[in-house]
Design an enzyme around this catalytic site. Structure first.
Site, mmCIF file in Angstrom:
data_model
loop_
_atom_site.group_PDB
_atom_site.id
_atom_site.type_symbol
_atom_site.label_atom_id
_atom_site.label_comp_id
_atom_site.label_asym_id
_atom_site.label_seq_id
_atom_site.Cartn_x
_atom_site.Cartn_y
_atom_site.Cartn_z
ATOM 1 N N ARG A 184 32.755 40.628 48.113
ATOM 2 C CA ARG A 184 33.496 41.664 48.850
ATOM 3 C C ARG A 184 33.050 43.072 48.477
ATOM 4 N NH1 ARG A 184 37.844 37.608 48.135
ATOM 5 N NH2 ARG A 184 38.126 38.626 46.124
ATOM 6 N N GLU B 267 39.639 32.836 33.425
ATOM 7 C CA GLU B 267 40.864 32.255 32.888
ATOM 8 C C GLU B 267 40.573 30.922 32.206
ATOM 9 O OE1 GLU B 267 45.392 31.187 34.369
ATOM 10 O OE2 GLU B 267 43.947 32.037 35.772
#
Length: 170
Positions: free
Chosen positions: A58, A95
């Site tokens: 993006r 994560e």
């Protein structure tokens, strides 16, 4: 312009408990998109960059037109194996596990000033890894530009000392 009105919120995506900020509705709005690009251009001009780097994927959507309006070059930072020539690599924490980013070794001349662009800063890991790549090329991070910042996740604290432009904060 209130950009929050143009960003759709999708609960429980990509997993339960996450409120996803969907910029596709902003991209589809001609006035909103023009406002974002004009504002990023004005704010990034003051950073005096030589190049814009867009983070996959993006960051490409905002980085390319920003480079065009600033009249400077653009280089992509990609996931592993996407760039055909010799690359610098930077690994960063996710994560659960790690990931890696790459930039061409010859993306810009040493000493260039680079603005790093992405749609959103959350935890800051991807942007910090990109800054690490820029330093490996012998260049300077002139600043960062993000459309959206998720302030509760503290991403800007992971970034090196450089100006940070954000247009919308949640």
């Amino acid at each position: 312009m209130d950009l929050k009105k143009l960003i759709r919120e999708i609960p429980d995506f990509p997993q339960p408990g996450i409120l996803f900020r969907d910029i596709t509705t902003l991209l589809a709005n001609p006035e909103g998109l023009k406002y974002v690009l004009n504002t990023l251009t004005r704010q990034c001009e003051a950073l005096r960059p030589d190049y814009v780097v867009g983070i996959e994927s993006r960051g490409f959507m905002f980085g390319m037109p920003l480079a065009y309006t600033l009249g400077i070059g653009f280089a992509p930072v990609r996931k592993p194996g996407k760039l055909p020539a010799a690359v610098h690599c930077a690994e960063y924490e996710l994560e659960y596990g790690t990931d890696r980013l790459e930039v061409h070794r010859d993306a810009f001349p040493a000493g260039s000033r680079i603005v790093i662009v992405d749609d959103l800063i959350a935890t800051g890991g991807t942007a910090a890894a990109t800054a690490n790549l820029i330093e490996k090329t012998g260049c300077t991070v002139a600043g960062f530009a993000f459309v959206v910042e998720l302030t509760d996740l503290g991403g800007r604290q992971k970034l090196p000392d450089a100006p940070i432009v954000t247009l919308v904060q949640y």
